[in-house]
Design an enzyme around this catalytic site. Structure first.
Site, mmCIF file in Angstrom:
data_model
loop_
_atom_site.group_PDB
_atom_site.id
_atom_site.type_symbol
_atom_site.label_atom_id
_atom_site.label_comp_id
_atom_site.label_asym_id
_atom_site.label_seq_id
_atom_site.Cartn_x
_atom_site.Cartn_y
_atom_site.Cartn_z
ATOM 1 N N CYS A 235 -3.051 1.560 6.620
ATOM 2 C CA CYS A 235 -3.122 1.020 7.978
ATOM 3 C C CYS A 235 -3.739 2.053 8.912
ATOM 4 O O CYS A 235 -4.258 1.713 9.965
ATOM 5 C CB CYS A 235 -1.737 0.618 8.447
ATOM 6 S SG CYS A 235 -0.528 1.900 8.187
ATOM 7 N N GLU B 89 4.903 -3.979 12.235
ATOM 8 C CA GLU B 89 3.942 -2.875 12.058
ATOM 9 C C GLU B 89 2.742 -3.474 11.351
ATOM 10 O O GLU B 89 2.856 -3.928 10.218
ATOM 11 C CB GLU B 89 4.535 -1.770 11.174
ATOM 12 C CG GLU B 89 5.700 -1.032 11.778
ATOM 13 C CD GLU B 89 5.306 -0.166 12.949
ATOM 14 O OE1 GLU B 89 4.115 0.128 13.127
ATOM 15 O OE2 GLU B 89 6.215 0.193 13.712
ATOM 16 N N ASN C 73 0.808 -1.228 0.000
ATOM 17 C CA ASN C 73 0.000 0.000 0.000
ATOM 18 C C ASN C 73 0.841 1.277 0.000
ATOM 19 O O ASN C 73 0.380 2.319 -0.440
ATOM 20 C CB ASN C 73 -1.030 -0.023 1.140
ATOM 21 C CG ASN C 73 -0.394 -0.040 2.499
ATOM 22 O OD1 ASN C 73 0.762 -0.450 2.649
ATOM 23 N ND2 ASN C 73 -1.120 0.400 3.500
ATOM 24 N N GLU D 24 8.661 2.697 14.054
ATOM 25 C CA GLU D 24 9.468 3.064 12.892
ATOM 26 C C GLU D 24 9.561 4.582 12.814
ATOM 27 O O GLU D 24 8.913 5.301 13.561
ATOM 28 C CB GLU D 24 8.824 2.495 11.624
ATOM 29 C CG GLU D 24 8.928 0.988 11.580
ATOM 30 C CD GLU D 24 8.738 0.414 10.195
ATOM 31 O OE1 GLU D 24 7.774 0.788 9.529
ATOM 32 O OE2 GLU D 24 9.571 -0.433 9.802
ATOM 33 N N VAL E 118 -0.289 -12.425 9.433
ATOM 34 C CA VAL E 118 1.069 -12.825 9.041
ATOM 35 C C VAL E 118 2.068 -12.373 10.111
ATOM 36 O O VAL E 118 2.984 -13.117 10.473
ATOM 37 C CB VAL E 118 1.441 -12.260 7.643
ATOM 38 C CG1 VAL E 118 2.885 -12.595 7.306
ATOM 39 C CG2 VAL E 118 0.505 -12.816 6.577
ATOM 40 N N GLY E 119 1.845 -11.187 10.659
ATOM 41 C CA GLY E 119 2.735 -10.679 11.707
ATOM 42 C C GLY E 119 2.817 -11.640 12.890
ATOM 43 O O GLY E 119 3.895 -11.870 13.450
HETATM 44 P P1 NAD Z 1 0.368 -9.244 4.165
HETATM 45 O O1 NAD Z 1 0.569 -9.543 5.588
HETATM 46 O O2 NAD Z 1 -0.469 -10.141 3.359
HETATM 47 O O3 NAD Z 1 1.777 -9.183 3.404
HETATM 48 C C1 NAD Z 1 2.827 -8.337 3.806
HETATM 49 C C2 NAD Z 1 4.139 -8.881 3.282
HETATM 50 O O4 NAD Z 1 4.400 -10.135 3.920
HETATM 51 C C3 NAD Z 1 4.172 -9.169 1.782
HETATM 52 O O5 NAD Z 1 5.462 -8.861 1.291
HETATM 53 C C4 NAD Z 1 3.916 -10.665 1.716
HETATM 54 O O6 NAD Z 1 4.430 -11.290 0.563
HETATM 55 C C5 NAD Z 1 4.654 -11.151 2.941
HETATM 56 N N1 NAD Z 1 4.147 -12.406 3.497
HETATM 57 C C6 NAD Z 1 2.924 -12.977 3.328
HETATM 58 N N2 NAD Z 1 2.845 -14.116 4.030
HETATM 59 C C7 NAD Z 1 4.037 -14.271 4.667
HETATM 60 C C8 NAD Z 1 4.545 -15.252 5.577
HETATM 61 N N3 NAD Z 1 3.809 -16.269 5.964
HETATM 62 N N4 NAD Z 1 5.801 -15.079 6.050
HETATM 63 C C9 NAD Z 1 6.541 -13.992 5.702
HETATM 64 N N5 NAD Z 1 6.112 -13.068 4.831
HETATM 65 C C10 NAD Z 1 4.869 -13.186 4.333
HETATM 66 O O7 NAD Z 1 -0.162 -7.742 4.104
HETATM 67 P P2 NAD Z 1 -0.566 -6.882 2.829
HETATM 68 O O8 NAD Z 1 -1.878 -7.375 2.325
HETATM 69 O O9 NAD Z 1 0.573 -6.789 1.869
HETATM 70 O O10 NAD Z 1 -0.728 -5.429 3.479
HETATM 71 C C11 NAD Z 1 -1.858 -5.035 4.145
HETATM 72 C C12 NAD Z 1 -1.677 -5.065 5.641
HETATM 73 O O11 NAD Z 1 -0.533 -4.301 6.009
HETATM 74 C C13 NAD Z 1 -2.820 -4.434 6.398
HETATM 75 O O12 NAD Z 1 -3.157 -5.236 7.498
HETATM 76 C C14 NAD Z 1 -2.262 -3.111 6.872
HETATM 77 O O13 NAD Z 1 -2.868 -2.584 8.019
HETATM 78 C C15 NAD Z 1 -0.845 -3.451 7.095
HETATM 79 N N6 NAD Z 1 -0.006 -2.252 7.072
HETATM 80 C C16 NAD Z 1 0.492 -1.795 8.263
HETATM 81 C C17 NAD Z 1 1.265 -0.644 8.303
HETATM 82 C C18 NAD Z 1 1.824 -0.136 9.614
HETATM 83 O O14 NAD Z 1 2.831 0.552 9.576
HETATM 84 N N7 NAD Z 1 1.239 -0.419 10.750
HETATM 85 C C19 NAD Z 1 1.540 0.042 7.124
HETATM 86 C C20 NAD Z 1 1.012 -0.441 5.942
HETATM 87 C C21 NAD Z 1 0.246 -1.600 5.930
#
Ligand code: NAD
Length: 494
Positions: A283, A249, A152, A463, A231-232
């Site tokens: 986010c 994050e 995003n 961050e 995922v986190g």
């Molecule tokens: P996602 O968790 O699907 O993917 C994020 C990244 O993790 C991608 O690069 C993906 O390929 C990788 N990934 C996916 N599965 C994994 C695994 N099992 N192990 C390691 N890496 C893996 O998230 P998204 O759909 O790309 O982004 C949207 C999410 O990100 C929303 O929940 C949003 O709130 C969050 N976000 C948070 C912040 C913040 O700073 N708090 C900023 C932007 C987005």
């Protein structure tokens, strides 16, 4: 012909070891194939790790001001190529061009900020309890860092991780989001052009398999992850067991409060921008709006009118205010939440459908959507939707509003619109969130302040700002005894 793009390992561009690829398409028009990218696996991560490890000593010993000079050059190049990057970003993930320019600008700002840190990276000198003894603390790099980013903010978020990691003297294995690989490739190209030595920054494209391989690499010392809480949690679990440093994050369920004494039009404008900017895919997006009862009806009508007037379309076209969702899964996810809202008895005030106007047939467009008559237990009130959907709730008082704002498992951003300074101070004190805006929407971070959230949004790190350095460096305490004799701390004190 769509172009083929590559991984970047040890200063060279190349295919994934298994030669697998994935496609990158424009979410506003899926006929537009942007390129194909390597689908990396553990063997590519291993190759990236090995060169990052061998580049580490030279980079660690490069004086930080010199590291900063390269980052500054990267910032100047990002600025020079801002329009090109913004066009690619809008084509790749859909947000409107103005917002894409802002995304690149955030990376420029982060470059300037991190470059300056090259001449700071401050530690402390302090006193000693013993005579003729000197004490200080200093920052040390950590080693090879694994950085995993979402789509995003495809230039800004990588910059939030890569620049602080590099200025602290670490080397990097970067796994960008699979929906925005071209932005990541251009970012890395700029780092190369800025003069970053080969091996210091390495990029492996791909999806969860590549991400998992980065997290699970036994010698990658730190994982910095931005993405979903699901995922986190998996990342944290693995890192916990492996005792690996990990900063997360994640999601948000951010709320805006509007009191009757607020500047009505300002609060309305803020709510529309917070809820529907970036198609709600931030986010920090505003997904709950608590409005004081006295003005609720007026605010509801005006918000619905505003949402209906939003011009949806391809973000590259002038006058468009809201682009598509990033992919089909996101569209299905948003539709799933709309259905859940209706089934659980919330009132759909506007939107709720896939946008079907002519010209939108080939993209993942969704109408701006507002729910009212919600209950705090409803899914749409509890879970992060990550789309153009917001919930409007009447409240009797600031106390009730703050209680509701805090009634969530997330805690990233929050906002209060009021002209009463006493209320503002109470909100600042009592809202449980990493960020509180007064008379501004829930979105609008700046790079020199800590960014992150409480509860399920993060795991205690921040961050941006100086706090980013705490993620990417270890503290060392140093004692220099110039007494010429054995002095025993805590013992030789009488
Ligand atoms: P996602 O968790 O699907 O993917 C994020 C990244 O993790 C991608 O690069 C993906 O390929 C990788 N990934 C996916 N599965 C994994 C695994 N099992 N192990 C390691 N890496 C893996 O998230 P998204 O759909 O790309 O982004 C949207 C999410 O990100 C929303 O929940 C949003 O709130 C969050 N976000 C948070 C912040 C913040 O700073 N708090 C900023 C932007 C987005």
């Amino acid at each position: 012909m769509p172009k083929t793009y590559f991984n970047y390992i040890g200063g060279k561009w190349g295919k994934a070891k298994n030669a697998g690829t994935f496609e990158d398409r424009n979410p506003a028009d899926t006929r537009d194939l942007i390129g194909t990218f390597p689908q990396s696996g553990p063997e590519d991560v291993e190759a990236a790790y090995r060169v990052a490890e061998s580049a580490y000593d030279a980079w660690r010993l490069t004086p930080p001001p010199m590291r900063g000079e390269i980052i500054l050059k990267a910032g100047l190049l990002l600025k020079k190529r801002k329009e090109e990057l913004a066009q690619v970003m809008t084509r790749e993930m859909g947000k409107v061009l103005k917002e894409s320019r802002g995304d690149v600008q955030e990376a420029v700002d982060m470059a300037y900020y991190a470059a300056g840190e090259g001449r700071r990276l401050l530690g402390h000198t302090t006193t000693s309890e013993l005579k003729n003894k000197f004490a200080m603390s200093m920052r040390m790099p950590i080693g090879v860092c694994g950085l995993i980013t979402p789509w995003n903010f495809p230039v800004a978020i990588p910059s939030w991780k890569i620049f602080p990691a590099l200025i602290c003297g670490n080397t990097v294995v970067f796994k960008p989001a699979e929906d925005t690989p071209l932005c990541a490739s251009l970012f890395v190209e700029i780092m190369e052009e800025a003069g970053l030595p080969g091996g210091v920054l390495n990029m492996v494209h791909g999806g969860p398999q590549a991400g998992r391989a980065v997290v699970r690499h036994p010698k990658i010392r730190l994982i910095s992850f931005t993405g979903s809480s699901e995922v986190g949690a998996e990342v944290a679990e693995y890192c916990g067991r492996a005792l690996k440093r990990c900063s997360l994050e994640m999601g948000g369920k951010n709320a805006q409060v509007v009191m009757a004494d607020a500047d009505f039009d300002l609060a309305l404008e803020g709510a529309l921008w917070g809820a529907f900017g970036t198609t709600g895919q931030r986010c920090t997006a505003t997904s709950r709006i608590y409005v004081e009862k006295k003005i609720f009806e007026r605010f509801r009508k005006a918000l619905v009118r505003g949402a209906r007037a939003i011009r949806i379309g391809n973000g590259l076209k002038p006058g468009v205010q809201m682009g598509p969702l990033v992919n089909q899964d996101q569209l299905r996810r948003v539709q799933g939440y709309v259905r859940a809202g209706i089934e659980e008895g919330a009132k759909l005030e506007c939107g709720g459908r896939i946008a079907k106007k002519s010209g939108l047939e080939r993209g993942w467009f969704h109408e701006p959507t507002i729910f009212a008559k919600t209950h705090p237990d409803m899914k749409i009130m509890r879970e992060e939707i990550f789309g153009p959907v917001t919930c409007l709730v009447p409240v009797r008082s600031l106390e009730e509003a703050i209680h509701q704002v805090n009634n969530t498992s997330y805690g990233l951003s929050s906002s209060l619109y009021s002209r009463d300074v006493n209320r503002a101070m109470r909100a600042i004190r009592d809202i449980e969130a990493g960020i509180t805006y007064i008379n501004g929407p829930t979105i609008g971070a700046e790079v020199h302040l800590p960014f992150g959230g409480v509860k399920k949004t993060g795991n205690g790190h921040r961050e941006a700002g100086e706090t980013a350095l705490d993620i990417f460096s270890e503290w060392k305490s140093v004692f220099i005894d110039y007494s010429g004799r054995l002095q025993k701390a805590q013992i030789d004190v009488d």
